[in-house]
Every structure is written in structure tokens, then in C-alpha cells.
Design a protein around this motif. Structure first.
Motif, PDB file in Angstrom:
ATOM      1  N   UNK A  62      -3.195 -13.055   3.785  1.00  0.00           N
ATOM      2  CA  UNK A  62      -4.560 -13.457   4.371  1.00  0.00           C
ATOM      3  C   UNK A  62      -4.848 -12.552   5.892  1.00  0.00           C
ATOM      4  N   UNK A  63      -5.717 -13.554   6.061  1.00  0.00           N
ATOM      5  CA  UNK A  63      -6.417 -12.346   7.016  1.00  0.00           C
ATOM      6  C   UNK A  63      -5.679 -11.835   8.880  1.00  0.00           C
ATOM      7  N   UNK A  64      -6.254 -10.871   9.166  1.00  0.00           N
ATOM      8  CA  UNK A  64      -5.483 -10.541  10.009  1.00  0.00           C
ATOM      9  C   UNK A  64      -4.266 -10.333  10.572  1.00  0.00           C
ATOM     10  N   UNK A  65      -3.587 -10.330   9.262  1.00  0.00           N
ATOM     11  CA  UNK A  65      -1.829  -9.890   9.291  1.00  0.00           C
ATOM     12  C   UNK A  65      -1.956  -8.224   9.382  1.00  0.00           C
ATOM     13  N   UNK A  66      -0.749  -7.324  10.395  1.00  0.00           N
ATOM     14  CA  UNK A  66      -0.265  -6.361  10.549  1.00  0.00           C
ATOM     15  C   UNK A  66      -0.121  -6.007   9.940  1.00  0.00           C
ATOM     16  N   UNK A  67      -0.269  -4.867   9.780  1.00  0.00           N
ATOM     17  CA  UNK A  67       0.548  -3.922   8.354  1.00  0.00           C
ATOM     18  C   UNK A  67       1.333  -3.100   8.760  1.00  0.00           C
ATOM     19  N   UNK A 120     -12.042  -6.531   6.358  1.00  0.00           N
ATOM     20  CA  UNK A 120     -11.471  -7.435   6.109  1.00  0.00           C
ATOM     21  C   UNK A 120     -11.867  -8.109   5.861  1.00  0.00           C
ATOM     22  N   UNK A 140       2.126  -5.923   4.328  1.00  0.00           N
ATOM     23  CA  UNK A 140       1.195  -6.726   5.663  1.00  0.00           C
ATOM     24  C   UNK A 140       1.430  -8.017   4.647  1.00  0.00           C
ATOM     25  N   UNK A 154      -7.439  -8.558  18.489  1.00  0.00           N
ATOM     26  CA  UNK A 154      -6.326  -9.550  17.510  1.00  0.00           C
ATOM     27  C   UNK A 154      -5.141  -9.737  17.744  1.00  0.00           C
ATOM     28  N   UNK A 168       4.085   0.266   8.433  1.00  0.00           N
ATOM     29  CA  UNK A 168       3.979   1.227   7.848  1.00  0.00           C
ATOM     30  C   UNK A 168       6.045   1.572   8.742  1.00  0.00           C
ATOM     31  N   UNK A 213      -3.946   3.163  16.374  1.00  0.00           N
ATOM     32  CA  UNK A 213      -2.354   3.508  15.967  1.00  0.00           C
ATOM     33  C   UNK A 213      -2.125   4.792  16.784  1.00  0.00           C
ATOM     34  N   UNK A 270      -5.640  -3.786  17.691  1.00  0.00           N
ATOM     35  CA  UNK A 270      -7.109  -4.416  16.474  1.00  0.00           C
ATOM     36  C   UNK A 270      -7.994  -5.099  17.386  1.00  0.00           C
ATOM     37  N   UNK A 326      -8.646  -5.723   2.555  1.00  0.00           N
ATOM     38  CA  UNK A 326      -7.907  -5.078   3.108  1.00  0.00           C
ATOM     39  C   UNK A 326      -7.302  -3.235   3.630  1.00  0.00           C
ATOM     40  N   UNK A 340       0.912  -1.102  -0.016  1.00  0.00           N
ATOM     41  CA  UNK A 340       0.180  -0.017   0.271  1.00  0.00           C
ATOM     42  C   UNK A 340       0.665   1.182  -0.335  1.00  0.00           C
ATOM     43  N   UNK A 398       2.653   5.371  11.365  1.00  0.00           N
ATOM     44  CA  UNK A 398       1.903   4.990  12.796  1.00  0.00           C
ATOM     45  C   UNK A 398       2.356   3.351  13.750  1.00  0.00           C
TER      46      UNK A 398
END
Lengths: 114, 115
Positions: free
Chosen positions: A97-102, B97, A94, B55, A104, B35, B48, B102, A34, B43
Motif C-alpha cells: 500500500x501507499x506510504x508504508x515505511x520500509x 511511489x 514494507x 508523511x 530494514x 535515512x 519521508x 515502490x 526487497x 538504514x
């Protein structure tokens, strides 16, 4: 550990100059990539994203980015900047898949002189 | 479509005081993020939520920070007691999500100054 590196912290350009902001990441698997932008006094907003397919992604306001998997890079480009492009630009990555941390980058501050 | 709402926009407190921030995500978004953004940095994820469950809170300083998302909608982030290094912008974001979606949508943030 996963990390994102933005090479330029501060960039100053004149209007109509070309822009390229570097972004490299460290992650072993499939990634979602991103670029976010934060204009002065405004909130973060998505500029463009890459999930799969064509590695050259086009975003809003004439921006594009190219995913080069072999170089772990996702550089942002614009052929001709405008004064209104003055903003802070953030690269983020990131794992797919699901619930993966972004994760930065530190951001690049772009100032475009009229 | 209404965006992510946050309040207050600005807050100035003295160290050792407590403060709370509120976030209302985009309707229907299951995931909510808090964040911390320190000036000159990107950030940093504090916590989360997926619906009303946590999570990831691995980077939340739990001795002073707490967050909750009752009923899986609104969320509050609290700092008690505040330290000088907590001065930052606190961003709330939400995300559907869902499969292949995403993108995170950000609120305007709350700028906290601790004196």
C-alpha cells in the motif's frame, strides 16, 4: 511491531561456493519484500524484489530469493558466488500500500575469497 | 537517467556545531526519504516526504534535527547542535511511489563524523 531479522551478520565464502542468506520478518498483512546490496564504496542498490505472483524471484547478477509466506521468510540465494559479490546485503520489508515505511534488517556482510 | 545526488560526501565537525546535507532526487520522483545508517546497522528512516509534505517523521530527533523539501524537489537535512552519536552515513533516497512501483533509489550518502 514490524521487524526484520537477518540471521547471519558475517559470512565468509570461497569462490564458487553456494550462498544462502536468511531473512525473516514480522508483519501480519500483505508485504512487499526487497533485498538491497551495497558494494564497497558504492551506494545501496536494489538486488531483487517481491510484490506478488511467483514466490521465486530472480534478480540481477544471478541472485534469487524465495518468499515462503508460511515461514515469513525471504531468503537470498546464489548457486556460485564470485569475488565481486563481496558486499553488504540488506533485507527490507514494507506493508503493501501507499506510504508504508520500509523496515530494514541489520545487514549481512559477505566476503568472498578468491 | 541521473541518480540521486547528495552533497557533501564527507563532513567532519565538532560536537555542538551545526551541519546541513543536501539531496536532489531523481527527476519526477514524488517521495523523498532521509535515512541514518550507523556502522554495522541497517538504514533507519528519519523522515519521508511526499512532494513537499511530511508523511513520516516519527523517528526524527526533532530537538536537533530538521528537514525541509521546498517546492517538492530538493531537500536539506540539518543537525543543530550535533552530538557524537550523530556520527553516521546520511542517505537520501527517492521513489516514484506510483502504483506497483515502490523501489527506492539511493544516493551515495554523506559520511558525518562528529568529534
Amino acid at each position: 511491531a514490524q521487524s526484520v531479522s537477518q540471521h547471519n551478520h558475517h559470512v565468509i565464502l570461497s569462490e564458487a561456493a553456494s550462498l544462502e542468506l536468511g531473512c525473516n520478518y514480522s508483519y501480519g498483512g500483505t508485504v512487499n519484500l526487497f533485498w538491497y546490496v551495497q558494494y564497497p564504496g558504492q551506494h545501496l542498490q536494489l538486488l531483487l524484489k517481491y510484490f506478488s505472483g511467483d514466490p521465486l524471484v530472480k534478480g540481477i547478477k544471478g541472485f534469487e530469493a524465495e518468499f515462503i509466506k508460511s515461514k515469513f521468510s525471504f531468503n537470498l540465494r546464489k548457486p556460485s558466488v564470485q569475488w565481486s559479490d563481496t558486499a553488504e546485503y540488506f533485507c527490507a520489508v514494507r506493508g503493501a500500500g501507499n506510504n508504508r515505511k520500509l523496515i530494514w534488517g541489520l545487514g549481512t556482510s559477505l566476503a568472498v575469497n578468491p | 537517467e541521473a541518480g540521486v545526488a547528495q552533497s557533501p560526501r564527507y563532513k567532519i565537525i565538532e560536537k555542538r556545531q551545526s551541519v546541513a546535507f543536501w539531496c536532489n532526487p531523481i527527476s519526477g520522483h514524488a517521495t523523498l526519504y532521509w535515512y541514518q545508517q550507523i556502522l554495522g546497522q541497517g538504514p533507519k528512516l528519519l523522515i519521508q516526504f511526499q512532494n513537499n509534505g511530511v508523511v513520516d517523521d516519527s523517528q526524527l530527533p526533532k530537538d536537533r534535527f530538521s528537514a525541509e523539501r521546498l517546492k517538492g524537489v530538493d531537500s536539506t537535512l540539518k543537525i543543530q547542535p550535533a552530538k557524537l552519536e550523530d556520527s553516521a552515513v546520511y542517505l537520501c533516497a527517492s521513489s516514484p511511489e506510483a502504483l506497483n512501483i515502490y523501489e527506492q533509489y539511493f544516493g551515495p550518502g554523506t559520511r558525518l563524523t562528529v568529534t
